[in-house]
Scaffold this motif. Structure first.
Motif, PDB file in Angstrom:
ATOM      1  N   VAL A   1       0.817  -1.217   0.000  1.00 51.39           N
ATOM      2  CA  VAL A   1       0.000   0.000   0.000  1.00 51.39           C
ATOM      3  C   VAL A   1       0.850   1.268   0.000  1.00 51.39           C
ATOM      4  N   GLN A   2       1.987   1.244   0.663  1.00 51.47           N
ATOM      5  CA  GLN A   2       2.810   2.450   0.702  1.00 51.47           C
ATOM      6  C   GLN A   2       3.286   2.832  -0.695  1.00 51.47           C
TER       7      GLN A   2
ATOM      8  N   GLY B   1       2.063  -4.411   8.085  1.00 53.65           N
ATOM      9  CA  GLY B   1       3.470  -4.363   8.439  1.00 53.65           C
ATOM     10  C   GLY B   1       3.948  -2.932   8.393  1.00 53.65           C
ATOM     11  N   GLY B   2       4.473  -2.451   9.518  1.00 54.02           N
ATOM     12  CA  GLY B   2       5.093  -1.138   9.565  1.00 54.02           C
ATOM     13  C   GLY B   2       6.591  -1.252   9.365  1.00 54.02           C
TER      14      GLY B   2
ATOM     15  N   GLN C   1      -8.071  -1.168   6.361  1.00 52.01           N
ATOM     16  CA  GLN C   1      -7.740   0.020   7.150  1.00 52.01           C
ATOM     17  C   GLN C   1      -6.252   0.338   6.974  1.00 52.01           C
ATOM     18  N   ILE C   2      -5.984   1.531   6.469  1.00 47.25           N
ATOM     19  CA  ILE C   2      -4.613   1.940   6.168  1.00 47.25           C
ATOM     20  C   ILE C   2      -4.267   3.157   7.016  1.00 47.25           C
ATOM     21  N   ASP C   3      -3.214   3.048   7.812  1.00 44.20           N
ATOM     22  CA  ASP C   3      -2.753   4.216   8.554  1.00 44.20           C
ATOM     23  C   ASP C   3      -1.395   4.660   8.014  1.00 44.20           C
TER      24      ASP C   3
ATOM     25  N   VAL D   1       3.133  -0.150   5.643  1.00 40.75           N
ATOM     26  CA  VAL D   1       3.960  -0.366   4.459  1.00 40.75           C
ATOM     27  C   VAL D   1       3.295  -1.404   3.562  1.00 40.75           C
ATOM     28  N   ILE D   2       2.891  -2.509   4.173  1.00 42.83           N
ATOM     29  CA  ILE D   2       2.146  -3.549   3.474  1.00 42.83           C
ATOM     30  C   ILE D   2       0.963  -3.953   4.345  1.00 42.83           C
ATOM     31  N   VAL D   3      -0.074  -4.483   3.720  1.00 37.78           N
ATOM     32  CA  VAL D   3      -1.196  -5.053   4.460  1.00 37.78           C
ATOM     33  C   VAL D   3      -1.452  -6.458   3.927  1.00 37.78           C
TER      34      VAL D   3
END
Length: 623
Positions: free
Chosen positions: A59-60, A89-90, A119-121, A125-127
């Protein structure tokens, strides 16, 4: 906002997935294919984690490079009760982290659909997702989709691959393309062509070709000429291609990587419309290991991967692969490139920058990437599996092609201006001489001298193939272990027994004192000034860049071993041959210093012709 089905939840059956299933799903139970029903079965009760290299969503990077605004997961499940948990994953995540409450489905013999927004915060980096089952559960037709701003970019997609007598690889990949891309019903099937440039002229073009897969018998012009033929075909087809994916012949690929590349192109932001998309090289034999996704040219004049090696079954490495920032040592010189084992290039860039140089093999992709200076997009799940370089070391490539082509490229297009290829030439000759690799040192000089002949020499049709064939004949010739043992006995090399040799011995070295280092430097292992005949033997690896300085010093014989291919050669110390090579090198350097300014001007002046469609059509005998 329009929606695109961006990435399928990928489960496939091949040697890589069977050996390294955690690239796809980390499971507490068996995950089995049901071919008859086109589904996969999570057979046992437990957790099935799809937060993996192929099945997490980047997603990032999607937020950076595309117009994506919202992200969704679609699952189709049948069987026992399940709980579905979103993960993320952050930057510092060592394991998937749960996001929100899990979604639950009751047991059912009917297919059930679960759709939810991810849900993306700002830390994501990845979901991905985990499925916890209470028993046997089937999964099918599952995917990630995106909402994005604006309209789809029109994409006419070409896959071009160049082959020389690699029928098994090519025929398998053609079959995958026909079945899983052209037969998929996805949008890509309506906008896809594949060109197989057959430099070996061994494929059955009529049997393999159809309206969308075209096999072109071609002159043996190496990868450079084959990929250039593909570029010209892409530019001249109707409708004209917008993007061409260059892919090596001797690779394994998941068609899903190609589909995701196509989908990525359709939703790029305008500022990345001319970017190149670079697929990673995973190790064909150790399928979880990533060797490179982009490379760069070092100041010393060598090719190097931009990232450290990664193990993509480790979650922390899957995250690291997406957040890696290029260090200043790489970015300050702008000498980065995408290798052509998997590189997608906009046709508009090719029209603007011209075609590749006619250098047969080696450095063609690096030169082109550095020349174009475009953004290089990488992403988890975009990759091929390729044989690692150490198992196919070839002095004709590394000593002749690389030496000549880097020098030609630097003079012709200004390739890697901060790389010192003369330093690399000197280092390679010195290294080969210290290891008694006289034939390979002479290959370096053959390359240097062919560069010194100027652009008229390399531009002639047939020269690139002829010089490569010549290099393969002149390089050090290896023999099988049985013949190697016989040669050692004929030379009365005492104590050598190939049956007692191990990789540990081949790859070993021993320390030297400071005095020994100075002596080796001054005498080049006893071949100048204080000359010695040497005594005994040492076993060393074939790889040209290996320098086991401690074990080779003072020896008369060096036995090089290619343990992977079970071959080797015996090198005999020869101070007279050493002296001949040094004198030849000195003559070449004298000519180089006197003529380099003229040569640079001639090569630079030849650039417009050598990179033109007109030149290449004549070179490829297309007219």
């Amino acid at each position: 906002m329009p929606t695109i089905k961006f990435a399928n939840v990928l489960l496939e059956k091949n040697p890589r997935s069977l050996s390294y299933p955690s690239l796809y799903c980390k499971a507490e139970g068996s995950l089995l294919e049901d071919k008859e029903n086109n589904t996969w079965i999570m057979y046992d009760r437990g957790v099935y984690d799809f937060s993996t290299y192929f099945n997490s969503l980047s997603v990032q990077k999607l937020q950076k490079y595309t117009r994506a605004k919202k992200f969704y997961l679609h699952l189709e499940l049948q069987g026992a009760a399940v709980s579905v948990q979103q993960t993320k994953g952050g930057v510092f995540s060592a394991h998937p982290e749960p996001v929100g409450d899990p979604y639950k489905l009751k047991a059912s013999d009917e297919w059930q659909t679960l759709d939810f927004e991810l849900q993306i915060d700002s830390d994501a980096v990845i979901v991905g997702f985990e499925i916890t089952t209470e028993g046997k559960v089937a999964i099918r037709n599952s995917y990630y989709s995106l909402d994005f701003e604006g309209d789809f970019r029109p994409v006419e997609f070409v896959l071009s691959t160049t082959t020389f007598k690699k029928e098994s690889f090519i025929e398998r990949n053609i079959g995958l393309v026909k079945e899983q891309i052209l037969g998929s019903g996805d949008d890509i099937a309506k906008h896809f062509h594949m060109y197989v440039i057959d430099n070996g002229r061994t494929l059955d073009a009529e049997a393999l070709s159809d309206d969308h897969v075209i096999v072109r018998p071609n002159q043996n012009v190496g990868g450079a000429g084959g990929f250039t033929r593909g570029m010209i075909e892409a530019m001249e087809q109707k409708p004209q291609a917008t993007n061409i994916l260059l892919m090596d012949d001797d690779v394994a690929v998941s068609p899903e990587s190609i589909k995701r590349t196509y989908n990525l192109l359709r939703i790029l932001k305008p500022q990345y419309a001319d970017a190149m998309i670079s697929g990673a090289m995973l190790n064909y034999e150790i399928g979880e290991d990533q060797w490179e996704d982009t490379g760069f040219m070092t100041e010393e004049g060598t090719f190097a991967p931009a990232k450290p090696p990664l193990r993509l079954t480790k979650y922390e490495d899957v995250v690291f692969n997406e957040v890696f920032k290029l260090p200043k040592a790489i970015t300050k010189y702008n000498q980065r490139y995408a290798a052509w084992w998997y590189c997608c290039i906009p046709i508009s860039v090719i029209k603007e920058e011209g075609l590749p140089l006619p250098v047969f093999v080696r450095c063609d992709d690096a030169e082109y990437g550095v020349r174009c200076q475009r953004e290089l997009i990488t992403m988890n799940g975009l990759c091929i599996w390729h044989m690692s370089f150490h198992v196919r070391y070839n002095a004709a490539v590394e000593r002749y092609q690389t030496t000549r082509n880097t020098m030609i490229a630097q003079c012709t297009t200004g390739f890697a201006p901060h790389s010192d290829f003369m330093h690399e030439l000197h280092n390679n000759i010195r290294l080969e001489l210290k290891k008694f690799g006289y034939a390979n040192a002479e290959l370096c000089l053959d390359a240097f001298e062919d560069f010194l002949k100027g652009p008229r020499f390399i531009s002639k049709p047939g020269v690139a193939e002829a010089t490569f064939m010549r290099a393969n004949k002149r390089k050090e010739q290896l023999v099988g272990f049985e013949e190697l043992q016989r040669q050692a006995e004929d030379l009365h090399i005492t104590g050598f027994d190939i049956s007692q040799i191990t990789r540990q011995l081949v790859d070993s070295d021993k320390p030297r004192t400071r005095l020994e280092r100075l002596q080796d430097y001054a005498t080049n292992n006893g071949q100048r000034l204080l000359k010695t005949e040497g005594e005994g033997y040492a076993v060393i690896p074939l790889l040209g860049w290996a320098y086991p300085a401690g074990v080779i010093r003072g020896k008369k014989y060096l036995i090089v071993i290619d343990w992977y291919n079970k071959k080797g050669a015996i090198r005999i110390k020869d101070a007279a041959r050493y002296e001949e090579i040094v004198k030849r090198y000195e003559r070449d350097l004298k000519y180089y210093r006197k003529n380099i300014d003229r040569l640079r001007a001639e090569y630079a002046a030849a650039r417009p012709e050598l990179t033109s469609v007109k030149y290449w059509k004549n070179y490829l005998d297309m007219e």
